[in-house]
Structures are given as structure tokens and as C-alpha cells.
Design an enzyme around this catalytic site. Sequence first.
Site, PDB file in Angstrom:
ATOM      1  N   LYS A   1      15.124 -15.573  -4.805  1.00 53.43           N
ATOM      2  CA  LYS A   1      13.777 -15.391  -5.361  1.00 53.43           C
ATOM      3  C   LYS A   1      13.854 -14.892  -6.803  1.00 53.43           C
TER       4      LYS A   1
ATOM      5  N   CYS B   1       1.129  -2.122   4.184  1.00 52.84           N
ATOM      6  CA  CYS B   1       2.547  -2.192   3.856  1.00 52.84           C
ATOM      7  C   CYS B   1       3.217  -0.813   3.887  1.00 52.84           C
ATOM      8  N   MET B   2       2.800   0.068   3.009  1.00 52.28           N
ATOM      9  CA  MET B   2       3.515   1.337   2.848  1.00 52.28           C
ATOM     10  C   MET B   2       2.705   2.552   3.304  1.00 52.28           C
TER      11      MET B   2
ATOM     12  N   MET C   1       8.932  -2.470   7.377  1.00 47.77           N
ATOM     13  CA  MET C   1       7.710  -2.772   8.136  1.00 47.77           C
ATOM     14  C   MET C   1       7.832  -2.640   9.648  1.00 47.77           C
TER      15      MET C   1
ATOM     16  N   GLY D   1       7.971  -2.379  -0.199  1.00 51.18           N
ATOM     17  CA  GLY D   1       7.884  -3.821  -0.035  1.00 51.18           C
ATOM     18  C   GLY D   1       7.667  -4.564  -1.336  1.00 51.18           C
ATOM     19  N   GLN D   2       6.552  -4.272  -1.987  1.00 52.60           N
ATOM     20  CA  GLN D   2       6.166  -5.039  -3.171  1.00 52.60           C
ATOM     21  C   GLN D   2       6.748  -4.411  -4.441  1.00 52.60           C
TER      22      GLN D   2
HETATM   23  N1  LIG Z   1       1.434 -11.007  10.280  1.00 50.56           N
HETATM   24  C1  LIG Z   1       1.765 -10.268   9.230  1.00 50.56           C
HETATM   25  N2  LIG Z   1       0.900 -10.112   8.211  1.00 50.56           N
HETATM   26  C2  LIG Z   1       1.236  -9.327   7.170  1.00 50.56           C
HETATM   27  C3  LIG Z   1       2.491  -8.677   7.108  1.00 50.56           C
HETATM   28  C4  LIG Z   1       3.400  -8.884   8.187  1.00 50.56           C
HETATM   29  O1  LIG Z   1       4.547  -8.372   8.202  1.00 50.56           O
HETATM   30  N3  LIG Z   1       2.999  -9.667   9.229  1.00 50.56           N
HETATM   31  N4  LIG Z   1       2.810  -7.902   6.043  1.00 50.56           N
HETATM   32  C5  LIG Z   1       1.727  -7.305   5.264  1.00 50.56           C
HETATM   33  C6  LIG Z   1       2.276  -6.805   3.994  1.00 50.56           C
HETATM   34  S1  LIG Z   1       3.527  -5.656   4.095  1.00 50.56           S
HETATM   35  C7  LIG Z   1       1.860  -7.229   2.782  1.00 50.56           C
HETATM   36  S2  LIG Z   1       2.478  -6.495   1.371  1.00 50.56           S
HETATM   37  C8  LIG Z   1       0.793  -8.243   2.685  1.00 50.56           C
HETATM   38  C9  LIG Z   1       0.934  -9.208   1.508  1.00 50.56           C
HETATM   39  O2  LIG Z   1      -0.190 -10.023   1.520  1.00 50.56           O
HETATM   40  P1  LIG Z   1      -0.879 -10.617   0.196  1.00 50.56           P
HETATM   41  O3  LIG Z   1      -0.933  -9.626  -0.866  1.00 50.56           O
HETATM   42  O4  LIG Z   1      -2.182 -11.170   0.631  1.00 50.56           O
HETATM   43  O5  LIG Z   1       0.141 -11.796  -0.103  1.00 50.56           O
HETATM   44  P2  LIG Z   1       0.605 -12.505  -1.434  1.00 50.56           P
HETATM   45  O6  LIG Z   1       0.952 -13.897  -1.054  1.00 50.56           O
HETATM   46  O7  LIG Z   1       1.663 -11.716  -2.085  1.00 50.56           O
HETATM   47  O8  LIG Z   1      -0.693 -12.514  -2.324  1.00 50.56           O
HETATM   48  C10 LIG Z   1      -0.656 -12.274  -3.704  1.00 50.56           C
HETATM   49  C11 LIG Z   1      -1.662 -13.166  -4.380  1.00 50.56           C
HETATM   50  O9  LIG Z   1      -1.700 -12.838  -5.763  1.00 50.56           O
HETATM   51  C12 LIG Z   1      -1.518 -14.008  -6.562  1.00 50.56           C
HETATM   52  N5  LIG Z   1      -0.860 -13.535  -7.789  1.00 50.56           N
HETATM   53  C13 LIG Z   1       0.446 -13.486  -8.086  1.00 50.56           C
HETATM   54  N6  LIG Z   1       0.641 -12.841  -9.249  1.00 50.56           N
HETATM   55  C14 LIG Z   1      -0.579 -12.495  -9.717  1.00 50.56           C
HETATM   56  C15 LIG Z   1      -1.030 -11.749 -10.836  1.00 50.56           C
HETATM   57  O10 LIG Z   1      -0.262 -11.282 -11.682  1.00 50.56           O
HETATM   58  N7  LIG Z   1      -2.373 -11.539 -10.938  1.00 50.56           N
HETATM   59  C16 LIG Z   1      -3.266 -12.018 -10.021  1.00 50.56           C
HETATM   60  N8  LIG Z   1      -4.543 -11.743 -10.183  1.00 50.56           N
HETATM   61  N9  LIG Z   1      -2.856 -12.747  -8.962  1.00 50.56           N
HETATM   62  C17 LIG Z   1      -1.532 -12.943  -8.794  1.00 50.56           C
HETATM   63  C18 LIG Z   1      -0.758 -14.957  -5.694  1.00 50.56           C
HETATM   64  O11 LIG Z   1      -1.036 -16.290  -6.057  1.00 50.56           O
HETATM   65  C19 LIG Z   1      -1.283 -14.623  -4.288  1.00 50.56           C
HETATM   66  O12 LIG Z   1      -2.431 -15.382  -3.964  1.00 50.56           O
HETATM   67  O13 LIG Z   1       0.757  -9.019   3.895  1.00 50.56           O
HETATM   68  C20 LIG Z   1       0.544  -8.251   5.040  1.00 50.56           C
HETATM   69  N10 LIG Z   1       0.335  -9.157   6.148  1.00 50.56           N
HETATM   70  N1  LIG Z   2      12.119 -12.685   1.419  1.00 46.22           N
HETATM   71  C1  LIG Z   2      11.128 -11.817   1.314  1.00 46.22           C
HETATM   72  N2  LIG Z   2      11.400 -10.558   0.946  1.00 46.22           N
HETATM   73  C2  LIG Z   2      10.370  -9.668   0.892  1.00 46.22           C
HETATM   74  C3  LIG Z   2       9.028 -10.039   1.132  1.00 46.22           C
HETATM   75  C4  LIG Z   2       8.776 -11.401   1.469  1.00 46.22           C
HETATM   76  O1  LIG Z   2       7.632 -11.819   1.675  1.00 46.22           O
HETATM   77  N3  LIG Z   2       9.852 -12.252   1.546  1.00 46.22           N
HETATM   78  N4  LIG Z   2       8.026  -9.127   1.078  1.00 46.22           N
HETATM   79  C5  LIG Z   2       8.274  -7.776   0.579  1.00 46.22           C
HETATM   80  C6  LIG Z   2       7.363  -6.842   1.233  1.00 46.22           C
HETATM   81  S1  LIG Z   2       5.801  -6.642   0.598  1.00 46.22           S
HETATM   82  C7  LIG Z   2       7.732  -6.092   2.289  1.00 46.22           C
HETATM   83  S2  LIG Z   2       6.612  -5.016   3.000  1.00 46.22           S
HETATM   84  C8  LIG Z   2       9.099  -6.092   2.799  1.00 46.22           C
HETATM   85  C9  LIG Z   2       9.207  -6.145   4.309  1.00 46.22           C
HETATM   86  O2  LIG Z   2      10.545  -6.047   4.658  1.00 46.22           O
HETATM   87  P1  LIG Z   2      10.985  -5.927   6.177  1.00 46.22           P
HETATM   88  O3  LIG Z   2      10.221  -4.850   6.842  1.00 46.22           O
HETATM   89  O4  LIG Z   2      12.446  -5.840   6.217  1.00 46.22           O
HETATM   90  O5  LIG Z   2      10.500  -7.346   6.753  1.00 46.22           O
HETATM   91  P2  LIG Z   2       9.754  -7.841   8.077  1.00 46.22           P
HETATM   92  O6  LIG Z   2      10.328  -9.180   8.355  1.00 46.22           O
HETATM   93  O7  LIG Z   2       8.294  -7.736   7.926  1.00 46.22           O
HETATM   94  O8  LIG Z   2      10.115  -6.830   9.248  1.00 46.22           O
HETATM   95  C10 LIG Z   2      11.365  -6.226   9.401  1.00 46.22           C
HETATM   96  C11 LIG Z   2      11.905  -6.266  10.794  1.00 46.22           C
HETATM   97  O9  LIG Z   2      11.167  -5.445  11.685  1.00 46.22           O
HETATM   98  C12 LIG Z   2      11.516  -5.909  12.969  1.00 46.22           C
HETATM   99  N5  LIG Z   2      10.625  -5.299  13.955  1.00 46.22           N
HETATM  100  C13 LIG Z   2       9.535  -5.835  14.518  1.00 46.22           C
HETATM  101  N6  LIG Z   2       8.977  -4.951  15.367  1.00 46.22           N
HETATM  102  C14 LIG Z   2       9.739  -3.834  15.360  1.00 46.22           C
HETATM  103  C15 LIG Z   2       9.677  -2.581  16.046  1.00 46.22           C
HETATM  104  O10 LIG Z   2       8.775  -2.293  16.814  1.00 46.22           O
HETATM  105  N7  LIG Z   2      10.650  -1.669  15.768  1.00 46.22           N
HETATM  106  C16 LIG Z   2      11.659  -1.936  14.908  1.00 46.22           C
HETATM  107  N8  LIG Z   2      12.574  -0.972  14.722  1.00 46.22           N
HETATM  108  N9  LIG Z   2      11.758  -3.123  14.270  1.00 46.22           N
HETATM  109  C17 LIG Z   2      10.803  -4.055  14.470  1.00 46.22           C
HETATM  110  C18 LIG Z   2      11.367  -7.416  12.823  1.00 46.22           C
HETATM  111  O11 LIG Z   2      12.077  -8.124  13.822  1.00 46.22           O
HETATM  112  C19 LIG Z   2      11.908  -7.643  11.426  1.00 46.22           C
HETATM  113  O12 LIG Z   2      13.235  -8.126  11.428  1.00 46.22           O
HETATM  114  O13 LIG Z   2       9.814  -7.193   2.274  1.00 46.22           O
HETATM  115  C20 LIG Z   2       9.709  -7.355   0.863  1.00 46.22           C
HETATM  116  N10 LIG Z   2      10.660  -8.380   0.545  1.00 46.22           N
HETATM  117  S1  SF4 Z   3      13.944  -7.716  -6.729  1.00 39.81           S
HETATM  118 FE1  SF4 Z   3      14.084  -8.455  -4.624  1.00 39.81          FE
HETATM  119  S2  SF4 Z   3      13.445 -10.589  -4.757  1.00 39.81           S
HETATM  120 FE2  SF4 Z   3      13.991  -9.952  -6.825  1.00 39.81          FE
HETATM  121  S3  SF4 Z   3      16.139 -10.511  -7.069  1.00 39.81           S
HETATM  122 FE3  SF4 Z   3      16.076  -8.387  -6.393  1.00 39.81          FE
HETATM  123  S4  SF4 Z   3      16.288  -8.497  -4.192  1.00 39.81           S
HETATM  124 FE4  SF4 Z   3      15.701 -10.555  -4.887  1.00 39.81          FE
HETATM  125 MO   LIG Z   4       4.454  -5.325   2.006  1.00 37.56          MO
END
Ligand SMILES: Nc1nc2c(c(=O)[nH]1)N[C@H]1C(S)=C(S)[C@@H](COP(=O)(O)OP(=O)(O)OC[C@H]3O[C@@H](n4cnc5c(=O)[nH]c(N)nc54)[C@H](O)[C@@H]3O)O[C@H]1N2
Ligand SMILES: Nc1nc2c(c(=O)[nH]1)N[C@H]1C(S)=C(S)[C@@H](COP(=O)(O)OP(=O)(O)OC[C@H]3O[C@@H](n4cnc5c(=O)[nH]c(N)nc54)[C@H](O)[C@@H]3O)O[C@H]1N2
Ligand code: SF4
Ligand SMILES: [Mo]
Length: 766
Positions: free
Chosen positions: A92, A181-182, A351, A388-389
Site C-alpha cells: 500500500k 476504531c480506537m 480491532m 488503525g488510521q
Molecule cells: N465490518 C466492519 N466494519 C468496519 C470495521 C471492521 O473491522 N469491520 N472497521 C471500522 C474501522 S476500524 C474503520 S477505521 C472504518 C473505516 O471506514 P471509512 O472511514 O468509512 O472507510 P474509508 O474507505 O477509509 O473511507 C474514507 C473515505 O475518504 C475518502 N478520502 C480519502 N482521502 C480523502 C481526503 O483527503 N479528503 C476527503 N474529504 N476524502 C478523502 C475516500 O475516498 C473514502 O471514501 O470502518 C469501520 N467499519
Molecule cells: N491492509 C490494511 N491495513 C490496514 C487497514 C486496512 O483497511 N487494510 N486499516 C487500518 C485500520 S483503520 C485499522 S483499525 C487496522 C485494523 O487492524 P487489525 O485489527 O489488525 O485488523 P482486523 O482484520 O480488523 O482485525 C484483527 C484480527 O482480529 C481478529 N479477531 C476477531 N474477533 C476477535 C476476538 O474476539 N478476539 C481477538 N483476540 N481477536 C479477534 C480477526 O480474526 C482479525 O485477524 O488496520 C489498519 N491497517
Molecule cells: S504506513 Fe502502513 S500502509 Fe503505509 S507502508 Fe507503512 S505499513 Fe504499509
Molecule cells: Mo480503523
Amino acid sequence: MSDSFFESHDLTRRELLKLVGTASAGTILTGALSGCGPLWERQPAIDVDTWHKGVCRFCGTGCGVQIGTQDGEIVDVKGDQYAHNRGRLCVKGILNRDILKVEDRAVHPLIRKNGTLQQASWEEAMRRAVDGFQEAIDTRGPDSVAFYGSGQLYTQESYTANKLFKGAIGTNNVDGNPRLCMASAAAGYISTFGADEPMGCYEDIDHADCFFITGSNTAECHPIVWDRVQDRKESRPETTIIVVDPRKTRTARHADLHLPITPGTDVALYNGLMRQFVEMDAVDQDMVENYLTFQQGGGEGGTRTYDDLVQHLSRYPLERVSDICEVSPRNIREAAFQFADAGAAMSIWTMGLNQQAQGTACNRLVNAMHLLTGHIGRPGATPFSLTGQPNAGGGVRDTGALAHALPGGRKVASAEDRREMEKLWELEEGSIDDSPGYDAVSMFGAMGRGDVQAALVMCTNPAQSLPNAEQYRQAMDEAFLVVADAIHPTETTKFADVVLPAAMWAEKGPGIFSQSERRYHAVPQIVDPPGEARPDLDILVDFATRLGHDDVITAQTYEDVWAEWRKISQYSYYDFSGMTMERLLEERGLLWPCPSEDHPGTCRRYVPGEDPLAEGEGRFDFYGRSDGQAVVWLEDQEPPSDERTDDFPLVLTTGRVYEHWHTATITGALDQLDNIDIDFLAINPADARARGIADGDRVEVESTRGSVELVAKVTSDIVSGVVFSTFHSPNHIVNRAVNDELDPSSKQPEFKVSAVAVRPASGAVS
Ligand SMILES: Nc1nc2c(c(=O)[nH]1)N[C@H]1C(S)=C(S)[C@@H](COP(=O)(O)OP(=O)(O)OC[C@H]3O[C@@H](n4cnc5c(=O)[nH]c(N)nc54)[C@H](O)[C@@H]3O)O[C@H]1N2
Ligand SMILES: Nc1nc2c(c(=O)[nH]1)N[C@H]1C(S)=C(S)[C@@H](COP(=O)(O)OP(=O)(O)OC[C@H]3O[C@@H](n4cnc5c(=O)[nH]c(N)nc54)[C@H](O)[C@@H]3O)O[C@H]1N2
Ligand code: SF4
Ligand SMILES: [Mo]
């Protein structure tokens, strides 16, 4: 790079992963440190005339990048060898080069007319947006409007939105995706240490002897953090890696000990581990006597003693914990021993913990494991949540851009905190409302009821990312929605009344991001935004000015907003007043506290001698709390909020894959990732067989909230009784089925535990 990243390297994904080694999930070395490995040698030479220092736009690892331009165009991105990532990037990170040019960039403002979005001028679009807000404010008061932001905005943007809504418009309805998220990590830190954000840093990884990785697929979601863990393991092979995850993830595959826990049962596990610490006589009595207080959790409150804790833990013997978590007693005991016996133990989580209805309790207990054993505040010994973000920490948590919060750790509910912010913002006394606004999920609930009439959604895609999505999509349809996004269409712009095209990443700035270890760092503006897109800060300033609030929003450039916020920070424990924009543009980021311009930043908080805010001669000064002591909470495992029944017998848990980002608005548009599967449902062979499901079959996943169709991936990498899918795909919105129960303290929804039925898509009930 030509059209396809993998093709241009003549590599399939499988080969790529093999190439980068078993240790790493797919890390690609791109800086000088890599010595140009075999992958990179196949990279066609790219002519670059200038390199600019920046930060990756994606995850909270916050890797330093070098952005190469040729004639003012971004043509290359490589890892910054002088940053903490030592020249490494994951896929990425490398794709940062291509994201600005993806198809579907939003390039013109749009207004909904007769049901369809039509191109408009900025003047028309802003006027429409402001009229919609003004009408709601005039008829229903300021609490009928809201801001829904993002941990991907720059700090200056989140800070300005927060100041505008709370300080000028007069509503605390400011929240954002960091709540999804956090929030539980923040609630865990605040209730344990009296202050948010981790106390440790990445350098701790180089010193840890035991990694306790729970609810984090570090190898796929924080790949460069994972690489550093692997470096440690390589340099000291006796280092143990324990992974707690219901799936055999790429992270778990490299664990010395994998505990495949039933989702939602972590509280029982951590209590079980702590009971073992007591039995093994591994409790640090100096910590108990001098640095800890004990409190009853579960919403009850009340002071407790260490003896009460021991009594409480006696209810979590190995056999009971094993029954609840479906992990063998032997492995639980082994994990406890490895953790307690290590010279320095480091926990890493994300998460899997935060996204549970008991997310705060999970966080408190992981902190407690460190406090009780004294694995804290020394090199390698620390609890360490991964953010996460790229800017959920600095942008949203630190600026207090959440419904209950105010900048610098202050709270809406505190009269003293409100008064202090009113003074710092030069507002009249009483300008900030005294009641917290709506948290993320409740904000969309309020739109459904008509209590929130107008909302500005910026840099997030809630129509896909919120749990129980169908309900909240309908709510978005009801409200007057202004959506600022870099991409159009998205699932959320489908419901927009006004779409504002936004610049992203190096098209705006200099913007400040902050990653997991409290490191603040800068991304410069390098290129112009496409079409008519504008930086989010400009959109906010224009919006504020048209609403008549330019007397409050006086800082109107990225530099000026940073200067204002930096100055304000000196009046809180977030003190980063030494981080001038010049330093952040020049240096590879700085960790706060950083109280003066010659301060190098702080690696370990609360440790006198290391943290400039910690006082005294002792091991710790937990200065976030008035008694200087950290709290160990007594928490009980509660039944799941969405209990499995005969009709819904499986647990659906959700997450991510290595290559894709969230709702895939950006990564989904990159041809390089076309062949990465994001529409799968991972299901154990026994569960699949029982339902007549074969690998590759279309399946329906249904909960009480809704259903989604996915493609079965039959695999023993997931325990029986649990199924997994990503939430990346806009074509199959898994959140229609996902649980929106909230943790009562953090208000974070339980994305990780939903009771579902799975059946072949053609019909027959499982
Ligand atoms: N089922 C399930 N749902 C989840 C989660 C999960 O683990 N499981 N995780 C949750 C978590 S941890 C997170 S963080 C959320 C993320 O969920 P979202 O925040 O809804 O996901 P993104 O796709 O990152 O959305 C970012 C948006 O901003 C736009 N964008 C990118 N850069 C910019 C910019 O600079 N300015 C503006 N204005 N727009 C921009 C992108 O096109 C995109 O539409 O999802 C949550 N939802
Ligand atoms: N490639 C990639 N990297 C990312 C993101 C992305 O969209 N893509 N998003 C970023 C963001 S915003 C976030 S929040 C992070 C999320 O980063 P992670 O939290 O590492 O990602 P997830 O896949 O949401 O969930 C982590 C793990 O939790 C496990 N899990 C599910 N339920 C449970 C439970 O009850 N207990 C325990 N102990 N484990 C459980 C799932 O199997 C999964 O492997 O990643 C960040 N980095
Ligand atoms: S900040 Fe995260 S997504 Fe970007 S290069 Fe490092 S590990 Fe990969
Ligand atoms: Mo997140």
C-alpha cells in the site's frame, strides 16, 4: 511501474509473498537499506528530479516515504531510510504513487436536483450546503446539525471542524470513524492511566522478549510493525510470539503459540492469564504497593484492593476459561508463563479487542496484565495498541474531535475544561454546550429520527463502514447530507445532497499526521488537486465564513492552524509546543511530550527522567491521575450481545486483507489489485460440510439485521463456529449483517461478533 504492479514485476501474488520471505507478510524494501533486493532489481528505472519527504497515506504504522517528482508530477514513492521504517514499505505504501490518479476522482461539486446529482459551481454547492445547515439551525437549533469526520484527515482539518462546530455553531455533535476504531483503546488508557495514547514506542519492539499479539493481524494490517517484530525474532530467536486470534492469520502462522479464541471472550482469557500470574507468584509487589489502585468495573465502580482482585480472579480457573474461550488449558498456562517469565513483554492489539461490546474492559485488562507483572515503562516492556488510521490519534483523539471530548484530553462534561477551552479559543463564557453530542452510531440513529437534520461527512464512507448498515443508510437518506470526498461515487455520496470534491494526501498541506507511537510528522503539498477539488481545510474555512463564523475560525491555512493548535497544546499533558512546522518538515517526526524547540521528543511516558512531565524519583508518575497511580480494573466476562441461537448458530467476525483499504474507494480502483479477492466468506470445512457448501459456492450470510451474499472460501484457518469476511467490498456490503451493539463506555460498536446463519445462496436453510 507500468500498468500492473504484479505484472510489471512478472510476479503473481503468491510469488511475491514467497519472495519477500516467510517472516514478512509482503513487505517491500525500497530504500537504500534494502540493498536493492531481487524484487526491486526488476523495477524499471524511473527518472526523478526531486525527492520530497512525506508519510504514507494509509495505516497507523506511519511509514516515512520519499516522494519522487519529475517535472512537478509524482512519479515514484519509496521508503524513507532515515525514518522509523528504515526504508521499508508494504504494497500500500508503494501504491501511494498511484492513488492520486485513480479513476472516479471527484473533480466537480455536485448538487442533487430532482433526485439526481448534477454538476454545479463551488459557489452554488457551498451556498446550498450552508443554506441546508442554516435552515436546520434556525428551525431546530444547533444540535440538529453534525460533523462526521475521519482519522484520515490532517490534524489541522479535524481541529478546525471541531472548533467550528463546538466553539462557533454551538453543538458537540462532532464525531467520526475513530469511534469505530480506537474508542475502546482510548477509553482503556484514560480509565487506567488518566490519559489517552500509548506510553511506549516502536523502539520497544527491538527490546521485547515476548510479544503478546491479540486481536491484531499485524502482518497484514501493520506490515512494517510486523517486520520489526520479525527483526527482533531473527536477532534473538528465543523471543516468543503469542497470537490470540480466532483465525490462523498470516500473523498467527508465525506465532510460537497461537490461541484460536472464540470471538468476544477475551475478558475471560485475560482474567485467566492474570490468575495464572498470581499462582505463578509473578505479581510485582512493588507495583501493587506503590503504583496501583484497584476499581470495580462493569459499570459498577467502587474502590477495591489487591486482595479483592485475587478473589475476583479466583473465578477464572484454567478449566472455566478454557470452556469459555475454547482454548486448551495448557496453552493458556503456557502463554501466562511466557509473558510473566520474559525479561520484557510487549502487548500489541487492535480491532479484535476494540470492536467488542466489552472493548473497554479488554483494553483495561491488557493494561492490567502489564501493570501487575511490572512489564511496563522499561525498554521492551509495554502495553501498545496499534492505531488503525494514519491520523486517528493526533487528528481526532488529541484534538478532542469526538462528541464527549475537547482538545488536549479535556471533556465536554467538565465545566472547568469547557471554561479553559473557551479562554484558549477566545470565546465568551458558556459558548461551549455542556452536554456531549452523539457518538458515531447514535449520530446516524438521530438522523433516522429527524433529530439530526443536516450533517457534513468528511473523508469517510459511513454508508459502507457503519454496522447494521441498512438502517443507517436509510437514515442518511432522510437527512440533508453534505459529503466531502476525494472519490465519487461512493456508497455515501449515493445519499448526498451536496458532494464537495476534496484534495487528498500530497495535494494539500503541509498536513500533520500522527501514528501509533505518538509521532507527529508532516506531509507537504507537492502537486495540485485534480479538476476543481479543494483541500478539506479550505472547504471548512469557506463553510465557516459563509455561516458567519470567520471571527472564530481565524487560522485559515495549514501553517496557521498548526501554529494555533501547537500553542494551545502547552496547557495540557499533550504538550507538543516544541514541534514547529519547520521541525516537522525537516525531521522524521517527533514523539510528544515535546515541550520546547530543542526537546528531542519522548519515547516512554510516565517514567521520571524520560518523560519531561513525570515528576519524582520513583519508577513511575502516572500524572494523568491526581493520585499519580494507575488503575487495575476488576472486570467480568459478559455473555455476547448478539447470542448464537439455533437460527443464527455461527459467529461472523470481520476485518481486512493486506492489499486493500477499508471501503476500497481508493484501492479498489487500482488495476494492480484487481485479482485480490475481497468478496469471500472464510468458513471451516466442518461448518461448510454441514451446510452442503463447497469452496467457491455462493453463500448467503444472514443476521437479524440483514443479509449479504459472498463466495465461500473453505479453510481450516478459521475455527469451527466462526466465519470471517472483509468489509472492503462495495458490491457485497457485509455490514448489512453486522452487529451495532455499543460498548457502554467507549460507544464503539461490536463489529467483531455477530450471530449469523450461513446457507447456500440458492436457498436451503443451514
Ligand atoms: N465490518 C466492519 N466494519 C468496519 C470495521 C471492521 O473491522 N469491520 N472497521 C471500522 C474501522 S476500524 C474503520 S477505521 C472504518 C473505516 O471506514 P471509512 O472511514 O468509512 O472507510 P474509508 O474507505 O477509509 O473511507 C474514507 C473515505 O475518504 C475518502 N478520502 C480519502 N482521502 C480523502 C481526503 O483527503 N479528503 C476527503 N474529504 N476524502 C478523502 C475516500 O475516498 C473514502 O471514501 O470502518 C469501520 N467499519
Ligand atoms: N491492509 C490494511 N491495513 C490496514 C487497514 C486496512 O483497511 N487494510 N486499516 C487500518 C485500520 S483503520 C485499522 S483499525 C487496522 C485494523 O487492524 P487489525 O485489527 O489488525 O485488523 P482486523 O482484520 O480488523 O482485525 C484483527 C484480527 O482480529 C481478529 N479477531 C476477531 N474477533 C476477535 C476476538 O474476539 N478476539 C481477538 N483476540 N481477536 C479477534 C480477526 O480474526 C482479525 O485477524 O488496520 C489498519 N491497517
Ligand atoms: S504506513 Fe502502513 S500502509 Fe503505509 S507502508 Fe507503512 S505499513 Fe504499509
Ligand atoms: Mo480503523
